[in-house]
Design an enzyme around this catalytic site. Structure first.
Site, short mmCIF file in Angstrom:
data_model
loop_
_atom_site.label_atom_id
_atom_site.label_comp_id
_atom_site.label_asym_id
_atom_site.label_seq_id
_atom_site.Cartn_x
_atom_site.Cartn_y
_atom_site.Cartn_z
N ASN A 1 51.47 36.02 -10.42
CA ASN A 1 51.38 34.56 -10.57
C ASN A 1 52.07 34.21 -11.87
O ASN A 1 51.65 34.68 -12.93
CB ASN A 1 49.91 34.11 -10.62
N TYR B 1 53.62 31.07 -14.36
CA TYR B 1 53.64 29.63 -14.65
C TYR B 1 54.49 29.29 -15.87
O TYR B 1 55.16 28.28 -15.91
CB TYR B 1 52.22 29.10 -14.82
N ARG C 1 48.99 32.01 1.81
CA ARG C 1 48.03 32.78 1.03
C ARG C 1 46.79 31.94 0.78
O ARG C 1 46.89 30.84 0.23
CB ARG C 1 48.65 33.23 -0.31
N GLU D 1 51.93 33.11 -6.82
CA GLU D 1 51.75 31.71 -7.25
C GLU D 1 52.86 31.33 -8.23
O GLU D 1 53.20 32.12 -9.11
CB GLU D 1 50.40 31.49 -7.96
N HIS E 1 38.77 35.02 -5.25
CA HIS E 1 39.46 34.00 -6.07
C HIS E 1 38.40 33.21 -6.83
O HIS E 1 38.26 32.00 -6.69
CB HIS E 1 40.31 33.08 -5.18
N GLU F 1 43.86 37.26 -10.32
CA GLU F 1 43.85 36.99 -11.76
C GLU F 1 42.59 37.46 -12.49
O GLU F 1 41.84 36.64 -13.05
CB GLU F 1 44.09 35.51 -12.02
N1 8P2 Z 1 45.97 26.19 -13.68
N2 8P2 Z 1 46.38 26.37 -12.73
C1 8P2 Z 1 46.99 26.52 -11.49
C2 8P2 Z 1 46.52 27.82 -10.75
C3 8P2 Z 1 45.07 27.74 -10.29
O1 8P2 Z 1 44.83 26.56 -9.55
C4 8P2 Z 1 44.84 28.97 -9.41
O2 8P2 Z 1 43.56 28.94 -8.79
C5 8P2 Z 1 44.89 30.24 -10.26
O3 8P2 Z 1 45.04 31.36 -9.38
C6 8P2 Z 1 46.02 30.22 -11.29
O4 8P2 Z 1 45.79 29.46 -12.42
C7 8P2 Z 1 46.73 29.04 -11.61
#
Ligand code: 8P2
Length: 467
Positions: free
Chosen positions: A307, A309, A93, A366, A137, A182
């Site tokens: 995504n 975390y 991706r 993610e 992005h 996001e």
């Molecule tokens: N912070 N963090 C890691 C990660 C970031 O590096 C990504 O670009 C985003 O899509 C999402 O926030 C997650």
């Protein structure tokens, strides 16, 4: 398993007791984003993005770190695909830098930009790696920000035009498209709190930017249906909110936080409406949006990317704009970005998603963690250079186990993209936060597969069995 017994065994022990076999065809990959790895932001006719500007604005990023070089992927892309092949990835991706394709954001097409991504896609396919392409992005062309960016309702047409250029050039070789990555971070970071580009702090702008992002998403999906023949979806970052206590106030705080982060984008995209709490949160800053906007936004999607975390244990407290905030867990394990490791939250979230939105296919687009990695060690017995990162391996293992539980409970999870393929530029946090399963020496640009990457290769090769 009895609750008492379950509490006595560690997540790793529980994982080791389970038999893992992910569904046939489950897609194993890794993810990156253009601004975070490519470097060469203005090469071959590309225009500046809002992140080119933001990072070069003093004080906006840690140590003044910029994406001018990053992981030099714009020049090392073929070696990086070779690395993906060595890892055994089935999918990759990545995102496209809008201003490489349309330097002014609309109008003039920069063929060199298209050629870069076309070559990358062909190299991926030649190595049996499926491309998953994210249109946006976070790196909006600066020229469009000068015209109001996501605050200008014309952004829906701009985004559909950009998507259409790429659909015509790449669809068929690219069969899984993502419109936005996001949108919550784009508006919360870029328009409400100002920590991310374009660095606005305005509670009246945030809902407008959010809404226009979703209008742009809908317009890009509509354009795809007229041009493309494959799949398109939306990627959201969502986070389960757990009440810090049984109080009425904490329960209300959870509702607000859940609506603001988890429903603000999925509800309009999949249900054609906003959760009512958003009007309570924003008050007089919450506009009355035209009903026809929701007909544009709610387009049939082939999948949703999630995504994941961490979770948030949430309490009621004075805060802007939610009057809710996270409570640190005294017994919790936390990553370098201050996020609690809580894999059960991913299972809970996937079950909530299915219950709320039905059986639309899901990809975990993610999941990963920043931990402090030791320096690259000398060679091991096999002559391989090592980066020993057991905490990351355990994080990935626990979350894959959590996904396996959700699949067993009936959630249609189709794939997993580890964040990230390689250490990269963590936006305004700079290069200090390392998420990669591959280590990058930013001085030499040498890549070293970390122990977590080698473990992930074994998991992919065994379709989960080696978890
Ligand atoms: N912070 N963090 C890691 C990660 C970031 O590096 C990504 O670009 C985003 O899509 C999402 O926030 C997650």
């Amino acid at each position: 398993m009895p609750q008492q017994a379950r509490e006595e065994s560690s997540p790793m022990a529980q994982a080791q007791q389970k038999d893992f076999s992910f569904p046939k065809g489950f897609l194993w990959g890794a993810a990156t984003a253009a601004h975070q790895i490519e470097g060469s932001p203005l090469a071959d006719g590309a225009g500046p993005s809002i992140w080119t500007r933001f990072a070069h604005t003093p004080g906006m990023t840690a140590n003044g770190d910029t994406g001018d070089v990053a992981c030099d992927h714009y020049r090392r892309w073929k070696d990086d695909v070779r690395l993906m092949r060595e890892l055994g990835l089935q999918a990759y991706r990545f995102s496209v830098s809008w201003s490489r394709i349309l330097p002014e954001g609309t109008g003039r097409v920069n063929q060199a930009g298209i050629d870069f991504y076309s070559r990358l896609v062909d190299e991926l396919l030649a190595n049996d790696i499926e491309p998953l392409l994210t249109l946006y992005h976070w790196d909006l062309p600066a020229a469009l920000d000068d015209r109001g960016g996501w605050l200008n309702r014309d952004c829906a047409d701009w985004f559909a035009e950009y998507g259409s250029v790429l659909y015509r050039a790449l669809d068929g070789r690219v069969k899984k498209w993502v419109t936005l990555n996001e949108p919550w971070v784009v508006t919360d970071g870029g328009y409400l709190h100002g920590a991310l580009a374009p660095g606005h702090r305005n509670r009246y702008e945030a809902p407008i930017a959010s809404h226009n992002l979703m209008r742009a998403h809908g317009a890009a999906v509509q354009a795809y249906r007229a041009i493309g023949q494959h799949e398109i979806g939306l990627v959201v970052n969502i986070e389960p909110k757990y009440a810090a206590s049984g109080s009425v106030d904490d329960a209300a705080a959870v509702k607000r936080a859940h609506a603001y982060m988890n429903e603000q984008y999925l509800h309009p995209a999949l249900l054609g409406r906003y959760p009512p709490e958003l009007g309570e949160i924003f008050g007089d800053a919450w506009p009355q949006f035209p009903p026809e906007d929701f007909e544009l936004i709610v387009q049939p999607l082939d999948f949703i990317g999630i995504n994941y975390y961490t979770r948030s244990v949430t309490e009621a407290r004075r805060s802007y704009p939610l009057d809710a905030g996270p409570v640190k867990q005294p017994l919790g394990t936390y990553t370098e970005t201050g996020w609690e490791v809580f894999p059960q939250g991913l299972t809970d979230l996937l079950l909530w998603f299915k219950q709320t939105y039905g059986d639309i296919p899901v990809y975990i687009t993610e999941n990963g963690a920043a931990f402090f990695d030791p320096p690259v060690a000398d060679t091991d017995a096999a002559g391989d250079r090592r980066v020993r990162d057991p905490l990351r391996t355990d994080y990935l293992r626990q979350h894959l186990s959590a996904i396996h539980d959700a699949i067993a409970a009936g959630v249609d999870v189709r794939g997993y993209m580890a964040w990230s393929l390689m250490d990269n530029l963590e936006w305004s946090l700079g290069y200090g936060k390392r998420f990669g399963i591959v280590h990058v020496n930013y001085g030499t640009q040498e890549r070293t597969i970390k122990d977590s990457g080698r473990w992930y290769s074994r998991v992919i090769a065994s379709q989960g069995g080696a978890l």
